[in-house]
Design an enzyme around this catalytic site. Structure first.
Site, PDB file in Angstrom:
ATOM      1  N   LYS A 138     -25.044 -11.607 -19.831  1.00  0.00           N
ATOM      2  CA  LYS A 138     -25.753 -12.578 -19.029  1.00  0.00           C
ATOM      3  C   LYS A 138     -24.847 -13.139 -17.940  1.00  0.00           C
ATOM      4  CE  LYS A 138     -27.252 -14.038 -23.456  1.00  0.00           C
ATOM      5  NZ  LYS A 138     -27.221 -15.086 -24.429  1.00  0.00           N
ATOM      6  N   GLY A 139     -23.565 -12.878 -18.075  1.00  0.00           N
ATOM      7  CA  GLY A 139     -22.573 -13.544 -17.229  1.00  0.00           C
ATOM      8  C   GLY A 139     -22.763 -13.364 -15.742  1.00  0.00           C
TER       9      GLY A 139
ATOM     10  N   ASP B 171     -19.517 -10.302 -14.033  1.00  0.00           N
ATOM     11  CA  ASP B 171     -18.895 -11.611 -13.806  1.00  0.00           C
ATOM     12  C   ASP B 171     -17.385 -11.466 -13.692  1.00  0.00           C
ATOM     13  OD1 ASP B 171     -18.615 -10.983 -16.518  1.00  0.00           O
ATOM     14  OD2 ASP B 171     -19.322 -12.912 -17.251  1.00  0.00           O
TER      15      ASP B 171
ATOM     16  N   ASP C  59     -11.926  -7.834 -17.238  1.00  0.00           N
ATOM     17  CA  ASP C  59     -10.849  -8.365 -18.070  1.00  0.00           C
ATOM     18  C   ASP C  59     -10.074  -7.177 -18.646  1.00  0.00           C
ATOM     19  OD1 ASP C  59      -9.403 -10.343 -19.481  1.00  0.00           O
ATOM     20  OD2 ASP C  59     -10.780 -10.295 -21.158  1.00  0.00           O
TER      21      ASP C  59
ATOM     22  N   LYS D  29      -9.181 -10.128 -13.747  1.00  0.00           N
ATOM     23  CA  LYS D  29      -7.964 -10.558 -14.463  1.00  0.00           C
ATOM     24  C   LYS D  29      -7.145  -9.308 -14.755  1.00  0.00           C
ATOM     25  CE  LYS D  29      -9.711 -13.656 -17.759  1.00  0.00           C
ATOM     26  NZ  LYS D  29      -9.755 -14.138 -19.156  1.00  0.00           N
TER      27      LYS D  29
ATOM     28  N   VAL E 195     -11.783 -18.565 -18.389  1.00  0.00           N
ATOM     29  CA  VAL E 195     -12.552 -19.361 -17.430  1.00  0.00           C
ATOM     30  C   VAL E 195     -14.028 -19.409 -17.791  1.00  0.00           C
ATOM     31  CG1 VAL E 195     -10.987 -19.063 -15.468  1.00  0.00           C
ATOM     32  CG2 VAL E 195     -12.734 -17.340 -15.905  1.00  0.00           C
TER      33      VAL E 195
ATOM     34  N   ASP F 117     -19.345 -17.921 -19.739  1.00  0.00           N
ATOM     35  CA  ASP F 117     -19.568 -18.833 -20.860  1.00  0.00           C
ATOM     36  C   ASP F 117     -18.421 -18.872 -21.843  1.00  0.00           C
ATOM     37  OD1 ASP F 117     -20.047 -16.126 -21.897  1.00  0.00           O
ATOM     38  OD2 ASP F 117     -20.745 -17.153 -23.695  1.00  0.00           O
TER      39      ASP F 117
ATOM     40  N   ARG G 166     -22.266 -22.064 -18.646  1.00  0.00           N
ATOM     41  CA  ARG G 166     -22.681 -21.110 -17.595  1.00  0.00           C
ATOM     42  C   ARG G 166     -23.158 -21.850 -16.353  1.00  0.00           C
ATOM     43  NH1 ARG G 166     -22.874 -15.960 -19.915  1.00  0.00           N
ATOM     44  NH2 ARG G 166     -23.602 -15.835 -22.043  1.00  0.00           N
TER      45      ARG G 166
HETATM   46  P1  IMP Z   1     -13.781  -6.714 -20.736  1.00  0.00           P
HETATM   47  O1  IMP Z   1     -14.562  -5.655 -21.449  1.00  0.00           O
HETATM   48  O2  IMP Z   1     -12.607  -7.181 -21.562  1.00  0.00           O
HETATM   49  O3  IMP Z   1     -13.377  -6.354 -19.332  1.00  0.00           O
HETATM   50  O4  IMP Z   1     -14.667  -7.999 -20.733  1.00  0.00           O
HETATM   51  C1  IMP Z   1     -15.643  -8.239 -19.850  1.00  0.00           C
HETATM   52  C2  IMP Z   1     -16.547  -9.341 -20.368  1.00  0.00           C
HETATM   53  O5  IMP Z   1     -15.853 -10.271 -21.194  1.00  0.00           O
HETATM   54  C3  IMP Z   1     -17.046 -10.138 -19.206  1.00  0.00           C
HETATM   55  O6  IMP Z   1     -18.245  -9.588 -18.716  1.00  0.00           O
HETATM   56  C4  IMP Z   1     -17.220 -11.509 -19.790  1.00  0.00           C
HETATM   57  O7  IMP Z   1     -18.509 -11.648 -20.345  1.00  0.00           O
HETATM   58  C5  IMP Z   1     -16.201 -11.590 -20.888  1.00  0.00           C
HETATM   59  N1  IMP Z   1     -14.986 -12.322 -20.440  1.00  0.00           N
HETATM   60  C6  IMP Z   1     -13.784 -11.820 -20.146  1.00  0.00           C
HETATM   61  N2  IMP Z   1     -12.922 -12.772 -19.746  1.00  0.00           N
HETATM   62  C7  IMP Z   1     -13.624 -13.927 -19.773  1.00  0.00           C
HETATM   63  C8  IMP Z   1     -13.295 -15.297 -19.443  1.00  0.00           C
HETATM   64  O8  IMP Z   1     -12.189 -15.674 -19.022  1.00  0.00           O
HETATM   65  N3  IMP Z   1     -14.314 -16.190 -19.601  1.00  0.00           N
HETATM   66  C9  IMP Z   1     -15.549 -15.862 -20.037  1.00  0.00           C
HETATM   67  N4  IMP Z   1     -15.894 -14.612 -20.348  1.00  0.00           N
HETATM   68  C10 IMP Z   1     -14.937 -13.648 -20.223  1.00  0.00           C
HETATM   69 MG    MG Z   2     -19.610 -13.439 -21.864  1.00  0.00          MG
END
Ligand code: IMP
Ligand code: MG
Length: 188
Positions: free
Chosen positions: A53-54, A110, A113, A141, A163, A169, A175
């Site tokens: 949903k981000g 959003d 990461d 990030k 964040v 969220d 959100r």
């Molecule tokens: P990844 O698979 O680790 O790249 O994560 C991506 C998802 O993790 C994003 O779409 C967010 O929903 C969540 N996420 C990663 N870092 C943050 C943060 O700092 N705050 C909130 N949600 C995060």
């Molecule tokens: Mg999330």
């Protein structure tokens, strides 16, 4: 209107919110990213795929600044359980409503990461033969990356902080903050 306090949402006892990116800076950058997309796909249609949903708030602002024929769809995945850490496993919770073969697809996230979510999505969507497949992410990030992925359109590169706000969220809260804020928890 002047930028008001970050906390239109009251944090729980001991939680702290600190503004990292103000709403006016977000608005300006979203406009720039949209103009870049408009340039890159001149005369064509783009199909925005929001990752629920981000990305919903970023997508709604972004699409209104793109000066092209557009369409939108949403996909939902889960990588995070509750809290701040990724489970590392990605599951598809909701698929797209329609076929993307031959479309210029921009996946709207959003935040990038670890990169696990987006690389999973790219693998799934690539198989469906879009004409183009790009990534737009409000935040990046890069210090946390486990999979080597790069956003084509990135709003802001941020340090390794958790964040919230503007769609992001913590356990479904925050959100609706207009600024992107760093959240620190009492135990830290
Ligand atoms: P990844 O698979 O680790 O790249 O994560 C991506 C998802 O993790 C994003 O779409 C967010 O929903 C969540 N996420 C990663 N870092 C943050 C943060 O700092 N705050 C909130 N949600 C995060
Ligand atoms: Mg999330």
């Amino acid at each position: 209107m002047p930028a008001g306090p970050a906390t239109s949402v009251a944090p729980n006892h001991g939680e702290k919110l600190k503004v990292l990116i103000r709403r006016v800076a977000i608005q300006k950058r979203v406009r720039e990213v949209a103009h870049q997309i408009t340039e890159d796909f001149k005369g064509q249609r783009v199909h925005l795929v929001g990752v629920l949903k981000g990305a919903c708030i970023f997508l709604s602002d972004l699409v209104r600044e793109i000066n092209l024929e557009t369409s939108i769809d949403f996909i939902a995945v889960s990588s995070y359980g509750k809290g701040k850490e990724s489970s590392g496993q990605v599951r598809l919770l909701k698929d797209l409503d329609s076929n993307i073969a031959g479309l210029n697809v921009i996946v709207v996230e959003d935040i990038l990461d670890t990169g696990l979510t987006i690389s999973y999505l790219l693998r799934v969507l690539e198989q469906r033969k879009p004409a183009a497949l790009r990534i737009a992410a409000l935040l990046d990030k890069p210090s946390r990356r486990l999979q080597d992925v790069k956003g084509d359109y990135v709003g802001f590169t941020i340090p390794n902080e958790f964040v919230v706000g503007y769609g992001l969220d913590f356990n479904e809260r925050f959100r609706n903050l207009k600024d992107v804020c760093v959240l620190s928890l009492p135990a830290e």
